[in-house]
Design an enzyme around this catalytic site. Sequence first.
Site, PDB file in Angstrom:
ATOM      1  N   ASP A 188      35.856 109.026 109.271  1.00 28.28           N
ATOM      2  CA  ASP A 188      36.600 107.961 108.602  1.00 28.28           C
ATOM      3  C   ASP A 188      38.081 108.237 108.875  1.00 28.28           C
ATOM      4  O   ASP A 188      38.465 109.327 109.330  1.00 28.28           O
ATOM      5  CB  ASP A 188      36.288 107.925 107.102  1.00 28.28           C
ATOM      6  CG  ASP A 188      36.667 106.567 106.478  1.00 28.28           C
ATOM      7  OD1 ASP A 188      37.459 105.817 107.103  1.00 28.28           O
ATOM      8  OD2 ASP A 188      36.190 106.260 105.368  1.00 28.28           O
TER       9      ASP A 188
HETATM   10  C1  NOJ Z   1      38.822 103.630 105.787  1.00 29.77           C
HETATM   11  C2  NOJ Z   1      37.513 103.061 105.328  1.00 29.77           C
HETATM   12  O1  NOJ Z   1      36.908 103.966 104.411  1.00 29.77           O
HETATM   13  C3  NOJ Z   1      36.565 102.750 106.462  1.00 29.77           C
HETATM   14  O2  NOJ Z   1      35.430 102.131 105.942  1.00 29.77           O
HETATM   15  C4  NOJ Z   1      37.253 101.902 107.474  1.00 29.77           C
HETATM   16  O3  NOJ Z   1      36.356 101.550 108.514  1.00 29.77           O
HETATM   17  C5  NOJ Z   1      38.470 102.630 107.999  1.00 29.77           C
HETATM   18  N1  NOJ Z   1      39.386 102.921 106.905  1.00 29.77           N
HETATM   19  C6  NOJ Z   1      39.220 101.845 109.059  1.00 29.77           C
HETATM   20  O4  NOJ Z   1      39.854 100.768 108.476  1.00 29.77           O
END
Ligand code: NOJ
Length: 806
Positions: free
Chosen positions: A280
């Site tokens: 993530d």
């Molecule tokens: C953080 C989020 O938790 C995730 O789900 C997402 O895909 C990424 N940011 C990118 O935006």
Amino acid sequence: MIRFLWQVAATASLFACSHAQSETSSSYYTSPTIYPSPNTTGIGWDGALEKAQSFLGQLNLTEKVYIVTGVRGPCVGNIAPIPRLNFTGLCLQDGPAAIRVADYASVFPAGITTAATWDKTLFYQRAAAMGQEFKDKGAHVILAPVAGPLGRVALGGRNWEGFSPDPYLTGSAFALSVEGMQSVGAQACGKHYIGNEQETQRNPTVNGEGETILAISSNIDDRTMHELYLWPFADAVKSGMASVMCSYNRINQTYGCENSKLLNGVLKEELGFQGYVMSDWGATHSGLPAINGGLDMDMPGSSFGSQTLSFFGGNITAAVQNGSLPESRLDDMVLRIMTPYYFLGQDSYPSVDGSSADLNGYNPATSNYSFTLGTDKSRDVRGGHAQLIHDIAAQGTVLLKNENATLPLKSPKRIGVFGNDAADLVTGLYNTNNLNYAGAPGYDIGTLAVGGGSGAGRFTTLISPLEAIKRRAYAEGAIVEYVLDNKVAIQSGGRGGGLGPPTGKISPKPDVCLVFLKTYVTEGYDRLNYEADWNSTQLVANITSFCNNTVVITHSGGINTMPWAENENVTAILAAHLPGEQSGNSIVSVLWGDVNPSGHLPYTIALNESDYNTKIVNQTNTNDTDPNAWQDNFSEGLFIDYRHFDQAGIEPLYEFGFGLSYTTFNISDLSISATTNASLTQLPGDTAIQPGGNPELYAVLATVSVTVSNTGEVAGAAVPQLYVSFPSGSVPEGTPVRVLRGFEKRQLAPGASEAVQFMLTRRDLSYWDVVSQQWSLPSNGSATVQAGWSSRDLPLEGELALTIEG
Ligand code: NOJ
């Protein structure tokens, strides 16, 4: 290989206390280390591994590092192009309901809405349509679908991005989403692995003394992990999911993106996952520990928040050069990334839409990398998906109450519409994040059709409820009166400017009052309240004080309590969840009966909020100096949502699986048959692992059939459900009263009947045995099978008896 998963120093205290503050860190589960990271063998992706190997063979060390490290580029996540090999890079875009950062794209119903359809065909069709839009915009990787959060806590801020707190229902939707997305050639990235059940302290923070306070640790025992949180991931790995995103939180004390037990041991080895694990955004907290722990790609790589350099990138180059990282591990990371790319034919793929760069604020002219953007900017990729979006939202609308057959509406001539949720948006079409403090209910006036954060979508079109109701009413010669500002609508009624008839803001008295409530949800925050936002209870009280035919419609990103549900002037209730861009059209179809509602609750609505047993961990002591203070013990084990209500004998307001229709159904003729008379081993045989795990787990051991009939006057869709219970004594303590193990949806004309079959696999009939580290059938091979219309309405029951060896 270490066989025991979670080591616990003081089990008794763990289960005695659900909050961490009174415990010492030694009492939590810890995650053992499992090395090395298994190499991909490309099973299931025939021919693609060879192509990836040939590509790998042409890369120098720097280029290998490029493939595994994100860079700034036109998309939310980017892998740099390697022009000399005609590799144009990878474009990764959010998210689970839409291509978030895009114009001329659709916003689909959220995961929770989709789950409420209980319709496997729609699960797949939605994902295939989404996949097509991502592909047409040149996005190789969809940062979706979501099975973590599963929805352990009713107030979890991101539950709506996923499907349901039931792992079987989520597993079905999650796996079919992967299949739909990948059917058109886009890669699915299932997230967030794993235990990402709350937003609060999902990331580390720095306290007043400058010390780092670690992210929350989701402390999950081995059986609960397998039977709840891992279950859907196994389904999706079986479906060939290209990628998995590891989560921000810690699990059993170790960060998700360096948790070798969960990445190497469980995902890659036990489940046979062949694709790649990406972090993530900013969830990578180390270099070698993460890489050895199973992380294959760092996102976004560089320039994320205060983090300017990646733990990957040049650090990997140095580690390979100084011998601390074997190049073979880097090679496997590259192969894991490139094999699904070739398998899905992405070496021939549309260019990245130039508007992606604009919307992401990226200037290609100043980049070190030569991303090639499509010159046909702002491509319209909606492709006629509006009808599908409309259908899913209508079919995911759950009719909870319908006294005196209030619905469908019988050509009312005077319609009242109330509530800020009925209105068109007034603060822009892109509401990714409207909170500046936890629990703030987002924007005021404007309907809620999708949540905020990375799961949001930029609306190209949005049909508000009021707009669609006015259009319908006009066609039928009805008048529509409305008060959309809740602050005005909760003022007392009657003469002198209040709401009620005869001389107030509403006159004449409506034949029907449609009250629209909403509950905002967004990434980054958990909800604080169970009731819908913006004085919802007061609003319903005020409208029902003068309108004895009030229909309440909720647009919500999660579970709401409904203290007004038994109010006799509330004649009907519709839970419409987060419907996406065709919101108004969908609700009009249901209200007027063009679509007979067939949604069923994918969660339990409690009578009282205190009936929910799981809570967000929220430490009020912000000066905490214990870096390890944030602990979330999943001490309820398997007892979440309906499993808890059944276990504790609590009567819900509306139970899991519940949903009414404008017609009536009957279910009959339960028959159960084992697929073999031969005796079975309690544990599956030692068969070579395939994606999804031991293939024997998916062998069908029994089939169950029932007949469903439409006994009413109008066509409608029946959702027969199958639940399995295990006799106590043949399974360990902590086993739920019953668990969902089958569901189907059948459209039936009035008077029509159809036979429906359910297949029960070995895994469906097993529990996770922590001693053998295997799925085990109950010792006496018997199970009770119940079929019906919800977890509490199960008119049919029978016994399944399997013969267990020895
Ligand atoms: C953080 C989020 O938790 C995730 O789900 C997402 O895909 C990424 N940011 C990118 O935006």
